[in-house]
Design a protein around this motif. Structure first.
Motif, short mmCIF file in Angstrom:
data_model
loop_
_atom_site.label_atom_id
_atom_site.label_comp_id
_atom_site.label_asym_id
_atom_site.label_seq_id
_atom_site.Cartn_x
_atom_site.Cartn_y
_atom_site.Cartn_z
N ASP A 146 -94.21 -13.82 -56.53
CA ASP A 146 -92.99 -14.00 -57.31
C ASP A 146 -92.42 -12.67 -57.78
O ASP A 146 -91.19 -12.47 -57.78
CB ASP A 146 -93.27 -14.90 -58.52
CG ASP A 146 -93.53 -16.34 -58.13
OD1 ASP A 146 -92.87 -16.83 -57.19
OD2 ASP A 146 -94.40 -16.98 -58.75
N ARG A 157 -95.36 -19.99 -59.71
CA ARG A 157 -96.23 -20.12 -60.88
C ARG A 157 -95.39 -19.91 -62.14
O ARG A 157 -95.45 -18.88 -62.78
CB ARG A 157 -97.37 -19.10 -60.82
CG ARG A 157 -98.27 -19.21 -59.60
CD ARG A 157 -99.00 -20.54 -59.55
NE ARG A 157 -99.87 -20.64 -58.39
CZ ARG A 157 -101.19 -20.52 -58.44
NH1 ARG A 157 -101.78 -20.32 -59.59
NH2 ARG A 157 -101.90 -20.62 -57.33
N PRO A 158 -94.59 -20.91 -62.52
CA PRO A 158 -93.60 -20.70 -63.58
C PRO A 158 -94.20 -20.32 -64.93
O PRO A 158 -93.65 -19.49 -65.65
CB PRO A 158 -92.85 -22.03 -63.65
CG PRO A 158 -93.74 -23.02 -62.97
CD PRO A 158 -94.50 -22.26 -61.95
N PHE A 159 -95.33 -20.94 -65.31
CA PHE A 159 -95.88 -20.65 -66.63
C PHE A 159 -96.47 -19.25 -66.70
O PHE A 159 -96.34 -18.55 -67.71
CB PHE A 159 -96.92 -21.71 -67.00
CG PHE A 159 -96.33 -23.09 -67.19
CD1 PHE A 159 -95.53 -23.36 -68.28
CD2 PHE A 159 -96.55 -24.08 -66.25
CE1 PHE A 159 -94.96 -24.61 -68.46
CE2 PHE A 159 -95.99 -25.34 -66.42
CZ PHE A 159 -95.19 -25.61 -67.52
N ARG A 160 -97.11 -18.81 -65.63
CA ARG A 160 -97.64 -17.46 -65.63
C ARG A 160 -96.52 -16.43 -65.56
O ARG A 160 -96.60 -15.36 -66.16
CB ARG A 160 -98.62 -17.28 -64.48
CG ARG A 160 -99.85 -18.18 -64.63
CD ARG A 160 -100.95 -17.81 -63.68
NE ARG A 160 -102.04 -18.78 -63.73
CZ ARG A 160 -103.22 -18.61 -63.17
NH1 ARG A 160 -103.48 -17.50 -62.51
NH2 ARG A 160 -104.14 -19.53 -63.24
N MET A 161 -95.46 -16.74 -64.81
CA MET A 161 -94.32 -15.83 -64.78
C MET A 161 -93.64 -15.78 -66.14
O MET A 161 -93.14 -14.73 -66.56
CB MET A 161 -93.32 -16.28 -63.71
CG MET A 161 -93.67 -15.80 -62.31
SD MET A 161 -93.56 -13.98 -62.14
CE MET A 161 -91.78 -13.74 -62.21
N LEU A 162 -93.62 -16.92 -66.85
CA LEU A 162 -93.05 -16.93 -68.20
C LEU A 162 -93.85 -16.03 -69.12
O LEU A 162 -93.26 -15.29 -69.93
CB LEU A 162 -93.03 -18.36 -68.73
CG LEU A 162 -92.41 -18.54 -70.12
CD1 LEU A 162 -90.94 -18.16 -70.10
CD2 LEU A 162 -92.56 -20.00 -70.58
N ARG A 163 -95.16 -16.05 -68.99
CA ARG A 163 -95.99 -15.18 -69.82
C ARG A 163 -95.71 -13.71 -69.50
O ARG A 163 -95.63 -12.88 -70.41
CB ARG A 163 -97.47 -15.49 -69.60
CG ARG A 163 -98.40 -14.64 -70.46
CD ARG A 163 -99.83 -15.15 -70.43
NE ARG A 163 -100.42 -15.06 -69.11
CZ ARG A 163 -101.66 -15.48 -68.84
NH1 ARG A 163 -102.39 -16.04 -69.79
NH2 ARG A 163 -102.14 -15.36 -67.62
N GLY A 165 -92.84 -12.58 -68.17
CA GLY A 165 -91.47 -12.31 -68.56
C GLY A 165 -91.28 -12.14 -70.05
O GLY A 165 -90.35 -11.46 -70.50
N TRP A 166 -92.17 -12.77 -70.84
CA TRP A 166 -92.05 -12.67 -72.29
C TRP A 166 -92.13 -11.22 -72.75
O TRP A 166 -91.49 -10.83 -73.72
CB TRP A 166 -93.18 -13.50 -72.94
CG TRP A 166 -93.18 -13.48 -74.44
CD1 TRP A 166 -94.07 -12.86 -75.26
CD2 TRP A 166 -92.22 -14.12 -75.31
NE1 TRP A 166 -93.75 -13.07 -76.57
CE2 TRP A 166 -92.62 -13.84 -76.64
CE3 TRP A 166 -91.08 -14.89 -75.09
CZ2 TRP A 166 -91.90 -14.30 -77.74
CZ3 TRP A 166 -90.37 -15.35 -76.19
CH2 TRP A 166 -90.79 -15.06 -77.49
N TRP A 169 -89.04 -8.49 -70.33
CA TRP A 169 -87.60 -8.36 -70.58
C TRP A 169 -87.29 -7.23 -71.55
O TRP A 169 -86.15 -6.76 -71.65
CB TRP A 169 -87.04 -9.66 -71.16
CG TRP A 169 -87.51 -9.95 -72.57
CD1 TRP A 169 -88.60 -10.66 -72.95
CD2 TRP A 169 -86.88 -9.52 -73.79
NE1 TRP A 169 -88.72 -10.69 -74.32
CE2 TRP A 169 -87.66 -10.00 -74.86
CE3 TRP A 169 -85.74 -8.77 -74.07
CZ2 TRP A 169 -87.35 -9.75 -76.19
CZ3 TRP A 169 -85.42 -8.52 -75.40
CH2 TRP A 169 -86.22 -9.01 -76.45
N SER A 207 -90.88 -4.05 -67.62
CA SER A 207 -91.45 -4.75 -66.45
C SER A 207 -92.04 -3.77 -65.45
O SER A 207 -93.07 -4.05 -64.82
CB SER A 207 -90.37 -5.61 -65.77
OG SER A 207 -89.33 -4.80 -65.23
#
Length: 483
Positions: A146, A157-163, A165-166, A169, A207
Motif C-alpha cells: 500500500d 490493510r486499512p486499519f494498519r494504514m490508518l495507524r 497515516g495517523w 500526515w 511519512s
C-alpha cells in the motif's frame, strides 16, 4: 536512428522506452507474464539512476546517482523475483549500521537493524524511538504494497494504514518535537525526513522519515556489490532470460518511430512525455502534464580517497550512510532554502561510503565517497566548498586524503539523464498534490487517455527510489489491456 531495423521482431506486445530501474521492472513483469517485450534506451548502457562509473580515477567505481538500496531488497517487486536477480550477478552487502548521524559534541547516533541496539544508543529517547518504529517495522511486509503504490485507492490493510497515516500526515518537524526530547534524536528523525527533498515543516513530510526508519529496522540499508549498476544489469539479464530484448543507444524522438506494439510504456517524466507523445494526448491531460512541477536539484561530489574518512566519531565507520546536520533547526533551514531559490550556508549533506563494506569499489587501501546536498531547481552554484566544509566539520583532515573530486550539478545531471529536469532526481516534487496525484489525479495514474500508452517512471506512484514499483504497477495496468 532506424530503431525498427535494430529490433529482432517486426512487432511486439509491448515496447518500453527507457531502461532505468522502473522501465526494466515493467519489462521484466510483462515478459514474466508471457508478453513479447522490447526495451529501448538512449544511453549506451542500461541503468538510468542506477549506474556506476569511474568518475574520478581508474579503479574507483562511483555510483552516479542512487547508492543505498533498502527498497532493492524490500519492495514487493524485488521480493517477487526471489533469487532470480542473484542468479544474474546481484549481491547485497549490509553494513553493520544503516545510518550514522554525527553530532557537534563528537558523538554519533547509529540506526541499526536491531531496534534493541538502536534504542540503547539513543539515551532518554530510546524508548520513544522503539515505540514509534517497532510496530511499523513489524508491519513492513503487509504495509509495503500500500505504501509503494497509488494512494488514491482503498488499502488492502486499512486499519494498519490508518495507524501509519495517523502519524504520517504530520510535518516531520512537528513529529520530531512531539515524539522526542533530545536534540540529537530530533535531528536524527529530521535527517530521515529530509530525503523527501521538501521543507520538513510541511505536512506529510513525517511519512518519509517513518518509511525510511521502517526500512532501516525491517530490511537494513544495503549496497549492491560492485555498484548500483549491478541492479540494472541483473534486471536486464533477467529480462533477456525471459525472452525480452534490450537495445541501447536508441534514442526515441517520436512514437511513430517505434515498431508496432499493442502497448507502449514510457519511463519518462511529463516533460519528455509531452514532447514524445503530446500529439496523441487529449488537450486537458496534456495541459496537466505541462503543469507538472519539478522540485529542487542536487549537487553531488564523488571523491577518491587515499584512506577511509577520518570521522571524529569512530562509530560512523560502521554505517553505509552518514547524515551531516547536527540539529533539527539546521536541517530545516537547509531543506527550506532551495524552495526559496537560495542555498543554505551549511547544507544538509547525505553521504555514502560504500567502499568500507565493498572493497571492489576502489583499489586496495583506497576508498570512494559519495556526498550530495539539495540545491534550487536548475542552480548553477558550485557547492563543492560548502559540502567539503560540512565533511571537514565532522571529519577533520579529510581534505588531506582526497586524491580526486568529480562534481555533478543540476545541469550536468539533466544532461546525463533527461528525466532529471533541473537536477530533480525524484521525478518531480512530492508535495501533497503530487504525492497523491502523480502525474495527474487518477485511479490508475499509469494509464494515459491514449489507448495503449502508459507511464512507468518515477513521476508515477510511489515516486523516486530504486524499488521498481512504478514499473511494476504500470505493467499490471498494461497487462489488463493486453488481456
Amino acid at each position: 536512428m532506424d530503431i525498427r531495423g535494430r529490433a529482432a521482431r517486426s512487432s511486439y506486445d509491448a515496447v518500453v522506452v527507457g531502461a532505468g530501474p522502473n522501465g526494466l521492472a515493467a519489462a521484466v513483469t510483462l515478459a514474466g507474464a508471457g508478453a513479447s517485450v522490447l526495451v529501448l534506451e538512449a544511453a549506451p548502457t542500461v541503468g538510468g539512476g542506477s549506474r556506476t562509473a569511474e568518475l574520478t580515477l581508474p579503479g574507483f567505481h562511483h555510483d552516479v546517482c542512487s547508492a543505498i538500496h533498502p527498497l532493492g531488497v524490500g519492495s514487493p517487486f524485488f521480493r517477487s523475483l526471489g533469487p532470480a536477480l542473484a542468479e544474474h550477478g546481484l549481491e547485497w552487502v549490509h553494513p553493520p549500521a544503516a545510518l550514522a548521524h554525527p553530532l557537534e559534541d563528537g558523538r554519533a547516533l547509529l540506526v541499526r537493524q536491531s531496534l534493541d541496539q538502536t534504542a540503547a544508543g539513543l539515551g532518554p529517547d530510546g524508548g520513544a524511538w522503539r515505540a514509534l518504529f517497532e510496530p511499523l517495522a513489524r508491519d513492513w511486509p503487509v504495509l509495503s504494497p500500500d505504501l509503494l503504490g497509488p494512494l488514491l485507492r482503498v488499502p488492502s490493510r486499512p486499519f494498519r494504514m490508518l495507524r501509519f497515516g495517523w502519524r504520517a500526515w504530520r510535518s516531520a518537524e512537528g513529529l520530531a518535537r512531539s515524539a522526542f526530547r533530545t536534540a540529537g534524536v530530533r535531528a536524527l528523525f529530521a535527517g530521515l525526513a529530509a530525503h523527501s527533498i521538501l521543507p520538513i515543516e510541511r505536512p506529510f513530510t513525517a511519512s518519509f522519515g517513518l518509511v525510511l526508519g521502517m526500512t532501516a529496522h525491517a530490511l537494513g540499508w544495503p549496497v549492491a556489490r560492485g555498484g548500483s549498476q549491478r541492479i540494472a544489469d541483473a534486471l536486464a539479464a533477467l529480462l533477456v532470460a525471459r525472452g525480452g530484448e534490450v537495445v541501447t543507444g536508441a534514442r526515441v524522438e517520436t512514437l511513430d518511430a517505434l515498431p508496432p506494439a499493442r502497448v507502449v510504456l514510457l519511463d519518462l517524466t511529463p516533460r519528455q512525455v509531452v514532447r514524445l507523445a503530446g500529439h496523441r494526448l487529449p488537450a486537458r491531460y496534456r495541459r496537466r502534464l505541462e503543469r507538472y512541477r519539478y522540485g529542487p536539484g542536487v549537487f553531488k561530489l564523488d571523491i577518491a580517497l587515499e584512506g577511509p574518512v577520518p570521522w571524529t566519531a569512530p562509530e560512523c565507520a560502521e554505517a553505509g550512510t552518514v547524515h551531516l546536520g547536527p540539529t533539527l533547526e539546521e536541517i530545516a533551514a537547509s531543506e527550506s532554502a532551495p524552495w526559496r531559490g537560495v542555498q543554505a550556508e551549511r547544507p544538509f549533506v547525505l553521504v555514502a561510503q560504500q567502499s568500507l563494506f565493498d572493497p571492489s569499489r576502489a583499489p586496495a587501501g583506497r576508498h570512494t565517497l559519495w556526498a550530495y546536498c539539495h540545491v534550487p531547481h536548475g542552480s548553477a552554484a558550485d557547492m563543492t566548498e560548502p559540502i567539503l566544509r560540512q565533511l571537514e566539520r565532522f571529519a577533520p583532515g579529510l581534505r588531506a586524503r582526497i586524491l580526486a573530486v568529480n562534481r555533478i550539478g543540476p545541469a550536468a545531471y539533466e544532461a546525463y539523464d533527461a528525466n532529471y529536469v533541473g537536477g530533480d532526481i525524484n521525478g518531480g516534487a512530492q508535495d501533497f498534490d503530487q504525492l497523491f496525484g502523480r502525474p495527474a489525479w487518477s485511479r490508475v495514474p499509469y494509464a494515459t487517455p491514449a489507448r495503449g500508452l502508459f507511464l512507468c517512471s518515477s513521476s508515477t506512484p510511489p515516486g523516486g527510489g530504486v524499488h521498481g514499483m512504478c514499473g511494476y504497477h504500470a505493467a499490471q495496468a498494461a497487462l489488463r489491456t493486453l488481456r
